[in-house]
Design an enzyme around this catalytic site. Sequence first.
Site, PDB file in Angstrom:
ATOM      1  N   GLU A   1       4.858  -3.685   8.797  1.00  0.00           N
ATOM      2  CA  GLU A   1       5.475  -2.866   7.747  1.00  0.00           C
ATOM      3  C   GLU A   1       4.382  -2.214   6.898  1.00  0.00           C
ATOM      4  O   GLU A   1       3.292  -2.775   6.726  1.00  0.00           O
ATOM      5  CB  GLU A   1       6.391  -3.775   6.904  1.00  0.00           C
ATOM      6  CG  GLU A   1       7.071  -3.117   5.727  1.00  0.00           C
ATOM      7  CD  GLU A   1       8.039  -2.002   6.087  1.00  0.00           C
ATOM      8  OE1 GLU A   1       7.614  -1.020   6.715  1.00  0.00           O
ATOM      9  OE2 GLU A   1       9.217  -2.098   5.688  1.00  0.00           O
ATOM     10  N   ASP A   2       4.675  -1.042   6.366  1.00  0.00           N
ATOM     11  CA  ASP A   2       3.701  -0.380   5.488  1.00  0.00           C
ATOM     12  C   ASP A   2       3.711  -1.000   4.091  1.00  0.00           C
ATOM     13  O   ASP A   2       2.670  -1.309   3.527  1.00  0.00           O
ATOM     14  CB  ASP A   2       3.965   1.143   5.416  1.00  0.00           C
ATOM     15  CG  ASP A   2       5.425   1.491   5.131  1.00  0.00           C
ATOM     16  OD1 ASP A   2       6.245   0.572   4.904  1.00  0.00           O
ATOM     17  OD2 ASP A   2       5.752   2.696   5.126  1.00  0.00           O
TER      18      ASP A   2
ATOM     19  N   ARG B   1       1.713  11.979   4.640  1.00  0.00           N
ATOM     20  CA  ARG B   1       1.479  10.749   5.410  1.00  0.00           C
ATOM     21  C   ARG B   1       0.048  10.697   5.947  1.00  0.00           C
ATOM     22  O   ARG B   1      -0.486   9.644   6.231  1.00  0.00           O
ATOM     23  CB  ARG B   1       2.431  10.664   6.617  1.00  0.00           C
ATOM     24  CG  ARG B   1       3.875  10.445   6.266  1.00  0.00           C
ATOM     25  CD  ARG B   1       4.646  10.111   7.540  1.00  0.00           C
ATOM     26  NE  ARG B   1       6.084  10.257   7.354  1.00  0.00           N
ATOM     27  CZ  ARG B   1       6.892   9.306   6.895  1.00  0.00           C
ATOM     28  NH1 ARG B   1       6.413   8.137   6.564  1.00  0.00           N
ATOM     29  NH2 ARG B   1       8.182   9.515   6.764  1.00  0.00           N
TER      30      ARG B   1
ATOM     31  N   LYS C   1       8.651   5.606   9.890  1.00  0.00           N
ATOM     32  CA  LYS C   1       7.430   6.231  10.379  1.00  0.00           C
ATOM     33  C   LYS C   1       6.199   5.683   9.638  1.00  0.00           C
ATOM     34  O   LYS C   1       5.084   5.826  10.086  1.00  0.00           O
ATOM     35  CB  LYS C   1       7.478   7.756  10.145  1.00  0.00           C
ATOM     36  CG  LYS C   1       8.626   8.462  10.818  1.00  0.00           C
ATOM     37  CD  LYS C   1       8.583   9.961  10.389  1.00  0.00           C
ATOM     38  CE  LYS C   1       9.770  10.709  10.908  1.00  0.00           C
ATOM     39  NZ  LYS C   1       9.799  12.081  10.387  1.00  0.00           N
TER      40      LYS C   1
ATOM     41  N   ASP D   1       8.850  -3.645  -0.828  1.00  0.00           N
ATOM     42  CA  ASP D   1       9.193  -3.292  -2.203  1.00  0.00           C
ATOM     43  C   ASP D   1      10.308  -4.248  -2.651  1.00  0.00           C
ATOM     44  O   ASP D   1      10.034  -5.390  -3.020  1.00  0.00           O
ATOM     45  CB  ASP D   1       9.620  -1.819  -2.185  1.00  0.00           C
ATOM     46  CG  ASP D   1       9.871  -1.238  -3.552  1.00  0.00           C
ATOM     47  OD1 ASP D   1       9.335  -1.749  -4.531  1.00  0.00           O
ATOM     48  OD2 ASP D   1      10.623  -0.241  -3.644  1.00  0.00           O
TER      49      ASP D   1
ATOM     50  N   PHE E   1       4.438   4.280  -7.238  1.00  0.00           N
ATOM     51  CA  PHE E   1       4.863   4.920  -6.007  1.00  0.00           C
ATOM     52  C   PHE E   1       3.622   5.416  -5.286  1.00  0.00           C
ATOM     53  O   PHE E   1       2.877   6.235  -5.804  1.00  0.00           O
ATOM     54  CB  PHE E   1       5.843   6.068  -6.277  1.00  0.00           C
ATOM     55  CG  PHE E   1       6.432   6.590  -5.006  1.00  0.00           C
ATOM     56  CD1 PHE E   1       7.513   5.951  -4.411  1.00  0.00           C
ATOM     57  CD2 PHE E   1       5.865   7.679  -4.370  1.00  0.00           C
ATOM     58  CE1 PHE E   1       8.019   6.405  -3.203  1.00  0.00           C
ATOM     59  CE2 PHE E   1       6.370   8.141  -3.161  1.00  0.00           C
ATOM     60  CZ  PHE E   1       7.450   7.506  -2.578  1.00  0.00           C
TER      61      PHE E   1
HETATM   62  P1  5GP Z   1      12.258  -2.154   0.491  1.00  0.00           P
HETATM   63  O1  5GP Z   1      13.427  -2.221   1.414  1.00  0.00           O
HETATM   64  O2  5GP Z   1      11.350  -3.349   0.551  1.00  0.00           O
HETATM   65  O3  5GP Z   1      12.703  -1.865  -0.931  1.00  0.00           O
HETATM   66  O4  5GP Z   1      11.430  -0.877   0.856  1.00  0.00           O
HETATM   67  C1  5GP Z   1      10.707  -0.749   1.997  1.00  0.00           C
HETATM   68  C2  5GP Z   1      10.512   0.714   2.354  1.00  0.00           C
HETATM   69  O5  5GP Z   1      10.611   1.579   1.226  1.00  0.00           O
HETATM   70  C3  5GP Z   1       9.120   0.939   2.890  1.00  0.00           C
HETATM   71  O6  5GP Z   1       9.062   0.756   4.267  1.00  0.00           O
HETATM   72  C4  5GP Z   1       8.858   2.392   2.495  1.00  0.00           C
HETATM   73  O7  5GP Z   1       9.372   3.238   3.478  1.00  0.00           O
HETATM   74  C5  5GP Z   1       9.652   2.596   1.233  1.00  0.00           C
HETATM   75  N1  5GP Z   1       8.808   2.471   0.037  1.00  0.00           N
HETATM   76  C6  5GP Z   1       8.810   1.469  -0.880  1.00  0.00           C
HETATM   77  N2  5GP Z   1       7.898   1.675  -1.848  1.00  0.00           N
HETATM   78  C7  5GP Z   1       7.282   2.835  -1.521  1.00  0.00           C
HETATM   79  C8  5GP Z   1       6.217   3.584  -2.116  1.00  0.00           C
HETATM   80  O8  5GP Z   1       5.630   3.246  -3.159  1.00  0.00           O
HETATM   81  N3  5GP Z   1       5.860   4.728  -1.468  1.00  0.00           N
HETATM   82  C9  5GP Z   1       6.473   5.164  -0.335  1.00  0.00           C
HETATM   83  N4  5GP Z   1       6.037   6.301   0.189  1.00  0.00           N
HETATM   84  N5  5GP Z   1       7.466   4.485   0.252  1.00  0.00           N
HETATM   85  C10 5GP Z   1       7.872   3.336  -0.333  1.00  0.00           C
END
Ligand code: 5GP
Length: 175
Positions: A98-99, A164, A43, A102, A151
């Site tokens: 993508e938002d 959100r 989302k 990470d 975070f």
């Molecule tokens: P990845 O697979 O790259 O580790 O993580 C991607 C997903 O993790 C993002 O789409 C998001 O939903 C969540 N995520 C990663 N870091 C953060 C953060 O600092 N805050 C929030 N709310 N979600 C995060």
Amino acid sequence: MENIGQIKTLISEADLKKRVEELAKQIYEDYNKRSITFICILKGSVFFTVDLAKHIPSNVKLEFIRVSSYHGTESTGKIELKIDLKDDIEGEDVLIIEDIVDTGRTLSYLKEYLKTKNPKSLKICTLLDKKERRVCEIEPEYVGFNIPDKFVLGYGLDVDEEYRNLPYIGYIDNV
Ligand code: 5GP
């Protein structure tokens, strides 16, 4: 809602607006006014996807997909496809929206999955990038902001499904 402490601003609403408009202009020019299919990752990417699409004057198709890998503030490393695409993307210029990137696990999984649908091209646009946390080799073609390992929440990003709706990107020191 548990007490999450004071929310501090990392990126203001005005800075988000300015950068989203710059990215939209760059994307519009790079795709040479061709139709683009945005795949919004639910989302968290909803706000970013909508604002970006509104600033692209050519045709933008919207598709949605949902994966989950996070519980609270920690990654489990396991990716699950929760909502799949509804329409065919074969032969289309696809841009994953993508938002935040990470570890890169979510996008690595999604890129491989979407490649099997035979798009004409497949690129990634992320609003935020936490490069220092990367585990998988993922290099988004478009990045709004590189951010430190904090975070973050707001502008689509949640803490256990809350906050959100904040119009800016914030962070909390004690999570
Ligand atoms: P990845 O697979 O790259 O580790 O993580 C991607 C997903 O993790 C993002 O789409 C998001 O939903 C969540 N995520 C990663 N870091 C953060 C953060 O600092 N805050 C929030 N709310 N979600 C995060």
